[in-house]
Design an enzyme around this catalytic site. Structure first.
Site, short mmCIF file in Angstrom:
data_model
loop_
_atom_site.label_atom_id
_atom_site.label_comp_id
_atom_site.label_asym_id
_atom_site.label_seq_id
_atom_site.Cartn_x
_atom_site.Cartn_y
_atom_site.Cartn_z
N CYS A 135 -4.86 -16.78 4.98
CA CYS A 135 -5.47 -16.98 3.79
C CYS A 135 -5.96 -15.74 3.77
O CYS A 135 -7.02 -15.08 4.42
CB CYS A 135 -6.03 -17.86 2.98
SG CYS A 135 -6.54 -17.53 1.34
N HIS A 161 -20.04 -13.21 -10.16
CA HIS A 161 -20.22 -14.07 -11.25
C HIS A 161 -21.21 -15.43 -11.14
O HIS A 161 -22.08 -14.77 -9.57
CB HIS A 161 -19.15 -15.07 -10.84
CG HIS A 161 -18.69 -15.68 -9.96
ND1 HIS A 161 -19.30 -16.66 -9.34
CD2 HIS A 161 -17.52 -15.93 -9.40
CE1 HIS A 161 -18.52 -17.61 -8.28
NE2 HIS A 161 -17.50 -16.15 -7.99
N CYS A 213 -4.50 -23.17 1.03
CA CYS A 213 -5.33 -23.03 1.29
C CYS A 213 -5.96 -24.25 1.15
O CYS A 213 -5.89 -24.02 -0.41
CB CYS A 213 -6.07 -21.82 1.56
SG CYS A 213 -7.19 -21.03 1.01
N HIS A 226 -22.55 -15.83 -6.99
CA HIS A 226 -23.15 -14.78 -6.17
C HIS A 226 -24.65 -15.21 -6.36
O HIS A 226 -25.09 -15.25 -5.62
CB HIS A 226 -22.35 -13.59 -6.61
CG HIS A 226 -20.76 -13.42 -6.31
ND1 HIS A 226 -19.92 -13.32 -7.16
CD2 HIS A 226 -20.01 -13.78 -5.41
CE1 HIS A 226 -18.64 -13.04 -6.65
NE2 HIS A 226 -18.64 -14.12 -5.58
N LYS A 260 -14.75 -26.14 -8.53
CA LYS A 260 -15.76 -25.13 -7.54
C LYS A 260 -15.73 -23.65 -8.53
O LYS A 260 -14.43 -23.30 -8.56
CB LYS A 260 -15.61 -24.52 -6.10
CG LYS A 260 -16.38 -23.53 -5.55
CD LYS A 260 -15.59 -23.11 -4.48
CE LYS A 260 -16.59 -21.82 -3.96
NZ LYS A 260 -16.35 -20.69 -3.32
N LYS A 266 -13.73 -17.19 -8.40
CA LYS A 266 -12.50 -15.98 -9.29
C LYS A 266 -11.59 -16.49 -9.44
O LYS A 266 -11.24 -16.30 -9.85
CB LYS A 266 -13.03 -14.49 -8.39
CG LYS A 266 -14.61 -14.07 -8.74
CD LYS A 266 -15.14 -12.21 -7.77
CE LYS A 266 -14.61 -12.74 -5.59
NZ LYS A 266 -15.49 -12.14 -5.71
N CYS A 292 -9.55 -15.80 1.44
CA CYS A 292 -10.52 -15.87 2.46
C CYS A 292 -11.03 -14.79 4.18
O CYS A 292 -11.38 -15.01 4.68
CB CYS A 292 -10.43 -17.89 2.95
SG CYS A 292 -10.01 -19.19 2.25
N HIS A 318 -8.42 -21.94 -1.74
CA HIS A 318 -8.05 -21.20 -3.35
C HIS A 318 -6.76 -21.95 -3.64
O HIS A 318 -6.26 -21.28 -4.65
CB HIS A 318 -7.26 -19.55 -2.52
CG HIS A 318 -9.21 -18.92 -2.19
ND1 HIS A 318 -9.23 -18.78 -0.85
CD2 HIS A 318 -10.19 -18.51 -3.21
CE1 HIS A 318 -10.93 -18.11 -0.46
NE2 HIS A 318 -10.69 -18.16 -1.99
#
Ligand code: MSP
Length: 535
Positions: free
Chosen positions: A125, A17, A143, A20, A322, A325, A128, A146
């Protein structure tokens, strides 16, 4: 001088995405700029394919980790090519040569007494791939990144004696105040170190998707150690894999090299001597601890020099969150490129969000910047200037002295831009150049050359103004090449400019007399219905 720049390697648990693309474009801008300065550049990116994030995603999709890795790694590689990114190598952690390199280094660390076996008990996690301490955990068992429920792990592991590097790390930070940039991230990493570093797991026994631990193959290397070492292992075989591939000599201007540096023919296989340690390593702020604490300690344990700089950028946010994904609010960079082109994306990201800070991205601001800055300011300046040369001077750049009013705007510009790049201030470099684009537009407005053109007695003034504008355009286009390789490359070609090195970015250094070539609009109007849905 050697300049080695890296991006993090991306997890292949899903498709790429914009987040990246962001880091990869930043590294590409740095690499292109440094090549313009005549530095010998090696630019690495790639994919992180082992570990739980990939193993779990494959399980959810009913496929094997290896199949998922193959499928998604290609998507990341495609993105790199579509972004016009000029990486010299694309590493996959499933490369055999990488695995060999990881084993060698780990064995060295083990032999050096930096590893012991123990039992890990605590939070973990799987997204991560990170062991969380109690004070990192949110709402009792979640987490912080996430927001998912963490797992309670208890397993026999090998541990890396990170605690033994507390003092060496503190010394590193004391001696190198720019080891981590920007400053707030340096402080964050340093306070983490000063708070006391604990030993960390180096292996996983419950997982089989990874590089086997060389002295105990029942375990695989914990994915972060495997991943971090990519920066080192890549150099040992990139030359070999790239042999036979070549890139156009003029790398700053070739729009989509997508891999393969000018190594062919050199016969050089191992590039470690030439490029180690990295000059700049770009990362997102979420992976600061791994790169600013564990990574230098790991290198010290292996007796290897530590990187020059770790630069941590912020997050691209959508609606204050943020983009990620796992949160499902991602923007598809392929779609944006399709409608507006790569240059537009490259420009937008670094104008919109100060590199190093968090910043919001949206459809509305993307469209505004495309129209006002790229089409109206830069594109129009180029189109107008070239049209006037055609109309008033038969397409020949006049021989004249550069007008003093403009010369002052260019004084020290290239040096200031280089200074920003040296400090990895990618947005500041762009802002600096952009204010000069605006200055040129203002100059056209103030001088109104179309009025002067009516007065035959003003021919010399018109010559000087037109020459000044073309020179200004040439210098900004050269400086903008790393950001807008396609548009600026086309503009320089239309101006008959072959030398696009930074040494040529001296205002007033080009003689007049050249015939200019036609130039298609640099940033054409984009039909409303063709605009991307997501951005
Ligand atoms: N595989 C690890 C990195 C290993 S490096 C030895 C990893 N991969 S990742 O795919 O999850 O993230 C890679 C990079 O993308 C990180 O630097 C991360 O910060 C960045 N980004 C992911 N989402 C982002 C945004 N929304 N905004 C900016 N960068 C983002 O972590």
């Amino acid at each position: 001088m050697a300049y080695y720049v890296t991006t993090p390697i991306y997890y292949v648990n899903a498709e790429p995405h914009l987040g990246h693309a962001y880091t990869t474009i930043a590294a590409d801008i740095l690499a292109r700029h440094m090549r313009q300065r005549g530095e010998e550049v090696f630019f690495l990116t790639g994919t992180d394919e082992h570990g739980e994030p990939v193993a779990q995603a494959a399980e959810r999709l009913g496929t094997t980790p290896s199949e998922l890795a193959d499928r998604n790694s290609v998507r990341f590689r495609d993105l790199v090519a579509r972004l016009g990114v000029t990486n010299d190598f694309f590493i996959r952690t499933t490369d055999d040569d990488h695995a060999r390199g990881v084993s060698e280094i780990l064995q060295r660390i083990y032999d050096g007494g930096h590893v012991y076996s123990g039992t890990y008990e605590g939070w973990y996690c799987p997204r991560c791939a990170d062991f969380k301490t109690d004070n990192e955990v949110e709402d009792g068992d979640r987490c912080p990144v996430h927001k998912i429920e963490l797992e309670r792990e208890k397993e026999d592991n090998y541990f890396f004696r990170l605690s033994a590097f507390q003092e060496p790390l503190e010394r590193l930070y004391a001696e190198r105040p720019d080891f981590v940039l920007p400053r707030n991230r340096f402080n964050e990493a340093l306070s983490f170190i000063k708070g006391g570093v604990n030993d960390v797991s180096l292996s996983r026994a419950s997982l089989s998707w990874g590089v086997p631990i060389p002295w105990d193959p029942r375990h695989v290397v914990y994915v972060w150690f495997d991943a971090l070492l990519n920066y080192y292992t890549a150099l040992s075989y990139a030359g070999e894999q790239n042999a036979g591939l070549s890139r156009e000599q003029n790398t700053t201007r070739s729009p989509a090299a997508g891999g393969g540096m000018e190594l062919s023919g050199t016969g050089e296989r191992d590039l470690t001597e030439r490029f180690w340690p990295p000059t700049v390593q770009l990362i997102g702020k979420d992976i600061l601890k791994f790169h600013a604490v564990i990574w230098p300690a790991l290198l010290m344990a292996a007796d290897l020099p530590t990187p020059g700089r770790i630069f941590s950028h912020g997050y691209l946010l959508i609606d204050e969150q943020k983009m990620s994904k796992s949160l499902g609010n991602v923007i598809d960079p392929f779609q944006v490129i399709e409608t507006h082109g790569t240059d537009a994306l490259r420009h937008y990201l670094f104008r919109q969000v100060g590199f190093g800070q968090d910043g919001s991205v949206s459809t509305a601001t993307f469209a505004t910047r495309y129209t006002t800055e790229l089409a109206n300011e830069y594109g129009n300046l180029a189109a107008r200037t070239l049209a006037m040369i055609h109309r008033y001077r038969d397409g020949v750049i006049p021989q004249a002295a550069a007008p003093a009013a403009l010369a002052s705007a260019f004084e020290g510009l290239a040096e200031r831009v280089c200074g920003h790049f040296d400090r990895v201030e990618v947005s500041a470099a762009l802002d600096e150049i952009w204010s000069t684009v605006r200055r040129l537009n203002q100059y056209v407005q103030d001088q109104a050359p179309w009025q002067l053109a009516k007065d035959p007695g003003a021919a010399a003034s018109l010559d000087s103004i037109l020459y000044g504008l073309v020179e200004g355009l040439r210098v900004v286009a050269t400086l903008l090449l790393p950001f807008l390789p396609d548009a600026s490359g086309r503009l320089l070609s239309a101006l008959g400019q072959v030398d696009d090195s930074l040494a040529a970015a001296v205002y007033g250094s080009m003689a007049g007399g050249a015939q200019i070539e036609p130039l298609a609009p640099l940033f054409p109007k984009v039909e409303a219905e063709a605009e991307p849905a997501a951005i």
